[in-house]
Design an enzyme around this catalytic site. Structure first.
Site, PDB file in Angstrom:
ATOM      1  CG  HIS A 162       0.359   0.036   0.305  1.00  0.00           C
ATOM      2  ND1 HIS A 162       0.093  -1.314   0.559  1.00  0.00           N
ATOM      3  CD2 HIS A 162       1.533   0.283   0.913  1.00  0.00           C
ATOM      4  CE1 HIS A 162       1.072  -1.823   1.281  1.00  0.00           C
ATOM      5  NE2 HIS A 162       1.959  -0.885   1.503  1.00  0.00           N
ATOM      6  CE1 TYR A 193       0.781   0.357  11.190  1.00  0.00           C
ATOM      7  CE2 TYR A 193       2.679  -0.283   9.874  1.00  0.00           C
ATOM      8  CZ  TYR A 193       1.322  -0.317  10.111  1.00  0.00           C
ATOM      9  OH  TYR A 193       0.499  -1.021   9.260  1.00  0.00           O
ATOM     10  CB  SER A 246       4.267  -3.141   7.989  1.00  0.00           C
ATOM     11  OG  SER A 246       5.435  -3.101   7.217  1.00  0.00           O
ATOM     12  CB  THR A 255       0.166  -5.603   7.213  1.00  0.00           C
ATOM     13  OG1 THR A 255      -0.799  -4.551   7.287  1.00  0.00           O
ATOM     14  CG2 THR A 255       0.771  -5.665   5.822  1.00  0.00           C
TER      15      THR A 255
END
Length: 639
Positions: free
Chosen positions: A353, A467, A469, A480
Site C-alpha cells: 500500500h 475510518y 477512506s 486519501t
C-alpha cells in the site's frame, strides 16, 4: 478500439488501446491539494470527537483544540502553508504519507496490504489456471506497454459523460496544451485524476531497510517472477526490441512451471516478506552477504509477481483468506502487487500500500479483466508453443546459512500464529441495494455506514472511532482523506433504532435516516475536495516532530489517540471486474470492513482478531439493514 490491430513481429496486439488523448495530458494542470483553513479543521475535528466523548471529556478536548488553534497550531499551520507554496510540483501530504507507510515497522501483510479478487471469466472453460494465468499476464503486459507508450486513456471522473466521454471532446482536448488541459475538462464537468502512482505498478518493490523502507523501481527489467509451491521462477516476457513474448510461449513457460515437480523448499524465502520490517531488513542484509544478490535483484526488479496456488477455492471465506494472506511461502508481499491464481482459475490481487492507493490498482484490474475476457490472447484450444522452457525459465536458488534458516523458521511461526488468530466473515444482504435507496432519496454509502454504526452499538453498546477512506486523486499527488462516519447524527439514529424503538414513529425514524444521509454526503464531499481534517492534523504533527519540537499538548490528549485508534476501519468499492475486496483490522481490537453496495444487494467482508466477534457483528449489521430498509419502505418494525 483503435490500435487493437497493432500487431508487432511478436504476433500479438501489444496495446490495450491507443488513446488519442495522451495518458499524462492532464497531469501538469491538475489542481493542487488545498491545505484547509485551521479553524475549519478544528471545527471538523471537534464534530468527529463529539459522539465519542462524554460532556466532561469533550470540554477538555475542546479547550486543548482551541488553545492549539490560537497558539502552536497556528504557527505550524503557517509553516505548512509556506512549505506547500514552495513545493508546487506536489501535495503537502505526499512526503508525510510516504513516511508514515515506509517508517511503519509492522509486517505489511495483514496490516497494510489489501486484496481485490477478480470476478470469474464469464466463459467457464476459460477459468482454467493455465489459460487464465496466460491471458491475465498478457493483458497485464499490454497494460504496462500501453501506459508507458502514453496510449492509456487518462483516468477521468465524468459527472456528465454524454458531454465529456465522447470522441468529439477527446479530439478537441488533445490540442489544448497540458498546462491548461484540466480546465478544458472541468468546463464539461469532467475531473481528470492524478496518475502519478501508476508507474510504480510494475517492476517495483518495497525494500526493507532499518527505520524506513525504500521503494525501488527498475523499468528496464524484462522478466516476470512466478511463485509456485514456494519455488521462485523468472523468465523474460519482453524481448530486446521491447516486444512482448508470444502468448503461446508464455503459456508454454507457465505449463513448464506448473508441471515442475521440484519439492517445496525446506526454508521458503517468501516468509521473510511477512516479517517485522527491521527484522527483515537485517535478514536481507545477511541474504546479500551470503551471495544472493543476483537472485534478489531478479525478485525486486521483476515486472510483477504471479503466484500460482495448487488448490481450488472452496467458498468466499476461503477466497478471502487466500487473497489477503494465503501461504506466505508462495507470496512476495513486498512487490507492488501479487497476481494470485488458484488451481480452479480464481484470480485476485494482493497489493502493497505504500506506493499507491486503490484507484490505480482498480484501474489496472478493470483493464486486465476487460481485456483478458473480451479479447483473450489464448483459448482452451490453443497449443503452447514448442519452445525449450527449461532454457528460458530460470529457477532461482538461494544460499541460506544457519542464521537465515532460523530467521525463516521464526518468520513462519509468527506468520502462522497471526493467521491462525484472524477471522474473516461475510454476508450478503439480499433485500435491497442502491436502486431502492436512491428511490428513497438516501445515499447508499450513508446507509451502509449507518448500518455499521448501528451494528456496533447493538453488539457492544458503544460508538467508537470509525475510518472510511476517500480518494483525493482529483488533485495533483493526492492520496486519501478520512471520512469520519460516526457522527452525532448516526449516534442519535442508532440509539433510536437499538434502544428506544417504541418511542419513535416510523416517520421520525425515516427523518433520522435522512439526516444521517445528508450529513454523510456533506462529509464525503468535503473529504473528496481535500477538506477533511485528518491529513491536515497529521501533517502539522509531522511538521512539529520533524522540526524537533516537543509534541503539542493537543496531540497528547487521550481523545486524539482514541480517535486515531480506528476500531472500525472501512472501505468500499464497486467494479465490474471485482468480486470482493478486503483488508485486515488496523488495530488488534478492531474490525476491517470491506463492503459493496450493488443495485439490489449489499455485501460485507469483515476481518477481526479474537478481541472481537466478526460473525456476531455481521448478524447485527444484517439486522440493522433489515430495520433501515423496512423503515424506508414505511413498515413498522419490532425490536
Amino acid at each position: 478500439a483503435p490500435g487493437r490491430r497493432g500487431y508487432s513481429s511478436a504476433g500479438s496486439a501489444e496495446f490495450l488501446h491507443r488513446s488519442i488523448v495522451p495518458t499524462m495530458h492532464y497531469q501538469r494542470s491538475l489542481p493542487r491539494l488545498p491545505v484547509p483553513k485551521l479553524e475549519d479543521t478544528i471545527t471538523r475535528y471537534l464534530n468527529a470527537q463529539k459522539p465519542l466523548l462524554n460532556d466532561d471529556q469533550f470540554r477538555k478536548t475542546e479547550e486543548l483544540a482551541h488553545a492549539f488553534e490560537k497558539g502552536i497550531g497556528r504557527e505550524l499551520h503557517e509553516q505548512l502553508v509556506a512549505q506547500d507554496n514552495q513545493n508546487k510540483h506536489t501535495s503537502y501530504i505526499t512526503g508525510p504519507w510516504f513516511d508514515m507507510y515506509l517508517k511503519a515497522r509492522d509486517p505489511v501483510v495483514l496490516n497494510f496490504n489489501a486484496f481485490m479478487s477478480f470476478n470469474p471469466d464469464p466463459k467457464p472453460e476459460y477459468n482454467d489456471q493455465l489459460i487464465r494465468a496466460t491471458n491475465m499476464t498478457v493483458s497485464a503486459i499490454r497494460f504496462m506497454k500501453t501506459f508507458r507508450a502514453g496510449y492509456l486513456e487518462p483516468e477521468v471522473f465524468h459527472l456528465n459523460p454524454e458531454k465529456s466521454d465522447t470522441e468529439i471532446f477527446k479530439k478537441i482536448i488533445r490540442f489544448v496544451p497540458s498546462s491548461i488541459s484540466w480546465f478544458g475538462a472541468y468546463m464539461v464537468n469532467a475531473y481528470p485524476l492524478d496518475m502519478s502512482q501508476y508507474f510504480r505498478l510494475f517492476n517495483s518493490t518495497r525494500l526493507p531497510k532499518l527505520n524506513k523502507d525504500e521503494l525501488y523501481t527498475d523499468e528496464k527489467a524484462k522478466h516476470l517472477l512466478v511463485l509456485r509451491n514456494g519455488n521462485f521462477y523468472v523468465f523474460d516476457v519482453i524481448d530486446r526490441d521491447g516486444n512482448m513474448l508470444k502468448p503461446s510461449e508464455i503459456q508454454a513457460h507457465f505449463k513448464y512451471i506448473l508441471n515442475d515437480n521440484s519439492p517445496a523448499p525446506a526454508f521458503p524465502l517468501g516468509y521473510l516478506s511477512s516479517e517485522n520490517r527491521d527484522t527483515w531488513a537485517l535478514l536481507r542484509k545477511t541474504l546479500l552477504e551470503n551471495g544472493n544478490e543476483e537472485a534478489l535483484q531478479k525478485v525486486d526488479s521483476a515486472m510483477f509477481c504471479l503466484s500460482l496456488d495448487d488448490f481450488p477455492i472452496k467458498d468466499f471465506v476461503h477466497l478471502s483468506h487466500t487473497m489477503l494472506h494465503g501461504d506466505a511461502a508462495n507470496r512476495w508481499y513486498d512487490k507492488s502487487f501479487n497476481l494470485i491464481i488458484t488451481k480452479d482459475g480464481t484470480a485476485g490481487i494482493n497489493f502493497e500500500h505504500s506506493w499507491g492507493d486503490g484507484v490505480a490498482v482498480l484501474r489496472f484490474q478493470n483493464e486486465v479483466f476487460k481485456d483478458s475476457t473480451k479479447t483473450p490472447a489464448i483459448s482452451p484450444q490453443s497449443q503452447p508453443a514448442s519452445v525449450d522452457s527449461s532454457r528460458a525459465v530460470q529457477k532461482l536458488e538461494f544460499k541460506l546459512n544457519d542464521a537465515l534458516k532460523a530467521g525463516i523458521t521464526k518468520a513462519k511461526q509468527k506468520f502462522d500464529a497471526t493467521v491462525e488468530s484472524l477471522s474473516l466473515n461475510l454476508i450478503q444482504f439480499q433485500e435491497g441495494g442502491k436502486e431502492l435507496l436512491k428511490q428513497k432519496k438516501v445515499s447508499p454509502d450513508a446507509v451502509a455506514q449507518l448500518a455499521i454504526q448501528m451494528a456496533f452499538l447493538r453488539q457492544y453498546d458503544q460508538t467508537v472511532a470509525t475510518y472510511e477512506s476517500c480518494s483525493t486523486a482529483a488533485f495533483k499527488h493526492g492520496r486519501t482523506e478520512t471520512i469520519r462516519p460516526a457522527s452525532v447524527h448516526t449516534k442519535k439514529c442508532s440509539e433510536a433504532f437499538v434502544k428506544e424503538l417504541s418511542k419513535h414513529s416510523t416517520e421520525e425514524l425515516q427523518k433520522l435516516i435522512v439526516e444521517c444521509s445528508k450529513y454523510h454526503g456533506r462529509l464525503t464531499k468535503e473529504a473528496a475536495m481535500g477538506q477533511g481534517f485528518d491529513r491536515h492534523l497529521f501533517s502539522l504533527r509531522y511538521l512539529a516532530l520533524s522540526k524537533g519540537l516537543a509534541l503539542p499538548d493537543f496531540y497528547q490528549d487521550q481523545a486524539y489517540a482514541r480517535l486515531n485508534h480506528n476500531i472500525l476501519s472501512t472501505s468500499t468499492l464497486v467494479s465490474p471486474a471485482v468480486q470482493l475486496g478486503g483488508f485486515g483490522p488496523v488495530v488488534s481490537d478492531g474490525f476491517g470492513v470491506g463492503y459493496q453496495v450493488q443495485d439490489d444487494w449489499m455485501g460485507f467482508n469483515v476481518s477481526s482478531y479474537p478481541a472481537r466477534n466478526g460473525e456476531e457483528f455481521l448478524q447485527c449489521t444484517h439486522k440493522s439493514l433489515e430495520d433501515i430498509f423496512n423503515v424506508l419502505k414505511g413498515k413498522k418494525i419490532g425490536s
